[in-house]
Enzyme design. Structure first.
Site, PDB file in Angstrom:
ATOM      1  N   GLY A  23       0.787  -1.230   0.000  1.00  0.00           N
ATOM      2  CA  GLY A  23       0.000   0.000   0.000  1.00  0.00           C
ATOM      3  C   GLY A  23       0.814   1.271   0.000  1.00  0.00           C
ATOM      4  N   ASN A  25       1.417   3.231  -2.500  1.00  0.00           N
ATOM      5  CA  ASN A  25       0.684   4.262  -3.252  1.00  0.00           C
ATOM      6  C   ASN A  25      -0.528   4.754  -2.477  1.00  0.00           C
ATOM      7  OD1 ASN A  25       1.860   4.773  -6.025  1.00  0.00           O
ATOM      8  ND2 ASN A  25       1.872   2.536  -5.979  1.00  0.00           N
ATOM      9  N   MET A 104      -4.243  -7.199  -7.185  1.00  0.00           N
ATOM     10  CA  MET A 104      -3.722  -8.310  -7.968  1.00  0.00           C
ATOM     11  C   MET A 104      -4.767  -9.374  -8.322  1.00  0.00           C
ATOM     12  SD  MET A 104      -0.707  -7.273  -8.429  1.00  0.00           S
ATOM     13  CE  MET A 104       0.048  -8.723  -9.176  1.00  0.00           C
ATOM     14  N   LEU A 107     -10.672  -8.607 -12.501  1.00  0.00           N
ATOM     15  CA  LEU A 107     -12.093  -8.378 -12.261  1.00  0.00           C
ATOM     16  C   LEU A 107     -12.908  -8.663 -13.527  1.00  0.00           C
ATOM     17  CD1 LEU A 107     -11.659  -5.033 -10.314  1.00  0.00           C
ATOM     18  CD2 LEU A 107     -12.244  -7.267  -9.319  1.00  0.00           C
ATOM     19  N   ASN A 121      -6.563   2.005 -13.032  1.00  0.00           N
ATOM     20  CA  ASN A 121      -5.558   1.068 -12.536  1.00  0.00           C
ATOM     21  C   ASN A 121      -4.161   1.623 -12.777  1.00  0.00           C
ATOM     22  OD1 ASN A 121      -4.512  -1.544 -11.585  1.00  0.00           O
ATOM     23  ND2 ASN A 121      -3.898  -1.841 -13.722  1.00  0.00           N
ATOM     24  N   HIS A 123      -0.479   0.557 -13.533  1.00  0.00           N
ATOM     25  CA  HIS A 123       0.228  -0.613 -14.074  1.00  0.00           C
ATOM     26  C   HIS A 123       1.712  -0.299 -14.232  1.00  0.00           C
ATOM     27  CE1 HIS A 123       0.817  -4.343 -16.271  1.00  0.00           C
ATOM     28  NE2 HIS A 123       1.489  -3.659 -17.187  1.00  0.00           N
ATOM     29  N   SER A 150       1.972   3.284 -16.007  1.00  0.00           N
ATOM     30  CA  SER A 150       0.822   3.868 -16.703  1.00  0.00           C
ATOM     31  C   SER A 150      -0.402   3.827 -15.796  1.00  0.00           C
ATOM     32  CB  SER A 150       0.497   3.079 -17.980  1.00  0.00           C
ATOM     33  OG  SER A 150       1.608   2.957 -18.836  1.00  0.00           O
ATOM     34  N   ASP A 159      -5.549  -4.806 -18.727  1.00  0.00           N
ATOM     35  CA  ASP A 159      -4.597  -3.725 -19.015  1.00  0.00           C
ATOM     36  C   ASP A 159      -4.788  -3.131 -20.412  1.00  0.00           C
ATOM     37  OD1 ASP A 159      -3.422  -4.183 -16.508  1.00  0.00           O
ATOM     38  OD2 ASP A 159      -1.998  -5.636 -17.322  1.00  0.00           O
TER      39      ASP A 159
END
Length: 229
Positions: A23, A25, A104, A107, A121, A123, A150, A159
């Protein structure tokens, strides 16, 4: 859809964060929120791992947490069960934006399409290159001169959603997968709050993520941030 009144009235952007790991970020967003540097309110955190340190970070900041990791038997929660509980929790929190930060699990399209807010998201690669896992090692093995991270809109295809922003850095000859990961993570810590600020201010429109240059004074997406580290 982001509420236009949120931007007009300068109300904080309500954010829900999905995590799986340390965590770091999430911590950057918490720090920015507490310092008043970002016009956001983190309304909740969902973790699919009960041992994720991100849970501690959220608890320390008094942010509601939902841990959707294991069932009573100790087996890993199936993705359908996870999505059922996560969907109910997100509906209760009613965020303006859902952020996947080191999350991770893949979905389903139904979950993404029925989410109460746009979903982005983070990435660790310069999409569309290096989708999936082991991005840093793959970039080194391919002899890439540049690498980075990204932020993209989440879609049913892994992605593959519209790329909003990227942080780029030069790959050093001495870089290993671990050292490159550490350098890219520093870029993530700059890119994520910057991107969320652009969304909160209405500069990036998630309802028109391609930002057609013909109809905008802004450059076409993705917007790029060069990192020197």
């Amino acid at each position: 859809m982001l509420d236009s009144q949120t931007k007009v009235n300068n109300k904080p952007l309500r954010i829900a964060v999905l995590v799986s790991g340390s965590g770091s970020n999430l911590q950057v967003l918490i720090n920015a929120m507490q310092a008043g540097a970002l016009p956001i309110e983190i309304v909740g955190v969902i973790s699919n791992r009960e041992d994720a340190y991100a849970i501690t970070r959220a608890n320390d900041a008094s942010i509601p947490v939902a841990v959707l990791s294991h069932v009573a038997s100790g087996k890993r929660m199936g993705i359908k069960t996870f999505e059922t509980h996560a969907s109910a929790q997100l509906s209760a929190w009613q965020p303006d934006l859902i952020v996947l930060a080191g999350f991770m699990r893949v979905l389903s399209g139904a979950f993404i399409d029925n989410a109460p807010a746009p979903m982005i998201n983070l990435h660790p690669a310069l999409l569309p290159a290096y989708k999936g896992l082991d991005t840093h090692q793959r970039a080194i093995q391919a002899g890439e001169r540049h690498h980075g991270c990204s932020i993209h809109v989440v879609t049913a295809e892994l992605d593959a959603g519209a790329v909003l922003t990227q942080a780029l850095l030069e790959v050093n000859q001495k870089d290993t997968a671990d050292s490159l990961q550490a350098r890219v993570q520093q870029g993530e810590h700059q890119l994520l709050p910057w991107t969320i600020l652009l969304i909160a201010k209405g500069i990036i429109d998630l309802n028109n993520p391609h930002n057609d240059a013909e109809s905008s004074y802004l450059p076409a997406l993705p917007l790029k941030l060069w990192i020197n580290n």
